[in-house]
Design an enzyme around this catalytic site. Structure first.
Site, PDB file in Angstrom:
ATOM      1  N   GLY A  23       0.811  -1.217   0.000  1.00  0.00           N
ATOM      2  CA  GLY A  23       0.000   0.000   0.000  1.00  0.00           C
ATOM      3  C   GLY A  23       0.843   1.265   0.000  1.00  0.00           C
ATOM      4  O   GLY A  23       0.548   2.229  -0.710  1.00  0.00           O
ATOM      5  N   CYS A  24       1.894   1.260   0.788  1.00  0.00           N
ATOM      6  CA  CYS A  24       2.755   2.441   0.876  1.00  0.00           C
ATOM      7  C   CYS A  24       3.523   2.655  -0.422  1.00  0.00           C
ATOM      8  O   CYS A  24       3.753   3.791  -0.837  1.00  0.00           O
ATOM      9  CB  CYS A  24       3.686   2.323   2.070  1.00  0.00           C
ATOM     10  N   THR A  25       3.899   1.573  -1.068  1.00  0.00           N
ATOM     11  CA  THR A  25       4.566   1.680  -2.362  1.00  0.00           C
ATOM     12  C   THR A  25       3.600   2.271  -3.386  1.00  0.00           C
ATOM     13  O   THR A  25       3.970   3.178  -4.149  1.00  0.00           O
ATOM     14  CB  THR A  25       5.082   0.304  -2.826  1.00  0.00           C
TER      15      THR A  25
END
Length: 158
Positions: A48-50
């Site tokens: 998700g952060c990527t």
């Protein structure tokens, strides 16, 4: 359990000084007079952060052209921020807030629902800071996917 108070548009942005991926200190006071997009993400190099960071990467040129400086913040150590930045060719600073003091100041730490359970952790949040240091937008529990498009609409950049 430590949670933090949510901020609202119109409030002063809390000051911060944090190391970036290169170990250099980045302070809000150094950015005075600029429009800043400060986004908090749970953990570098997770799916998700990527997705979120790469979305900012892919939109950074147009955000810069509109006068915005993009900065990411997580609790990861500077070395992990460096690896994340290099792996995904992220052109903006990633700040390390290992003691979560800045997360707490911005209200980006608290209870959230994760896979049906209530847990305490990083609240994926984005703040738009005006040149005078006040918050134009304080957005909490944003989605990793489609967030930048939603933000661009709020900023009138569509």
């Amino acid at each position: 359990m430590t949670t933090s108070q949510r901020l609202e548009a119109g409030q002063p942005a809390p000051p911060f000084s944090l190391p970036n991926q290169d170990g250099e200190t980045v302070s809000l006071s150094d950015l005075a007079g600029q429009r800043v997009i400060l986004f908090f993400y749970p953990e570098a190099m997770t799916p998700g952060c990527t997705t979120q960071a790469c979305d900012f990467r892919d939109n950074e040129a147009s955000l810069l052209a509109a006068g915005y400086t993009v900065i990411g913040v997580s609790r990861d150590a500077a070395a992990k921020q460096t690896a994340f930045r290099e792996r995904d060719a992220l052109p903006f600073d990633l700040l390390s807030d290992e003691d979560k003091a800045v997360h707490l100041a911005y209200g980006a730490w608290g209870e959230k629902n994760s896979y049906g359970k209530t847990v305490t952790g990083v609240l994926r949040s984005t703040f738009v800071i005006s040149p005078d240091g006040t918050l134009e937008h304080a957005l909490y529990n944003v989605k990793a996917t489609g967030h930048v498009a939603m933000l661009r609409k709020k900023l009138g950049l569509v």
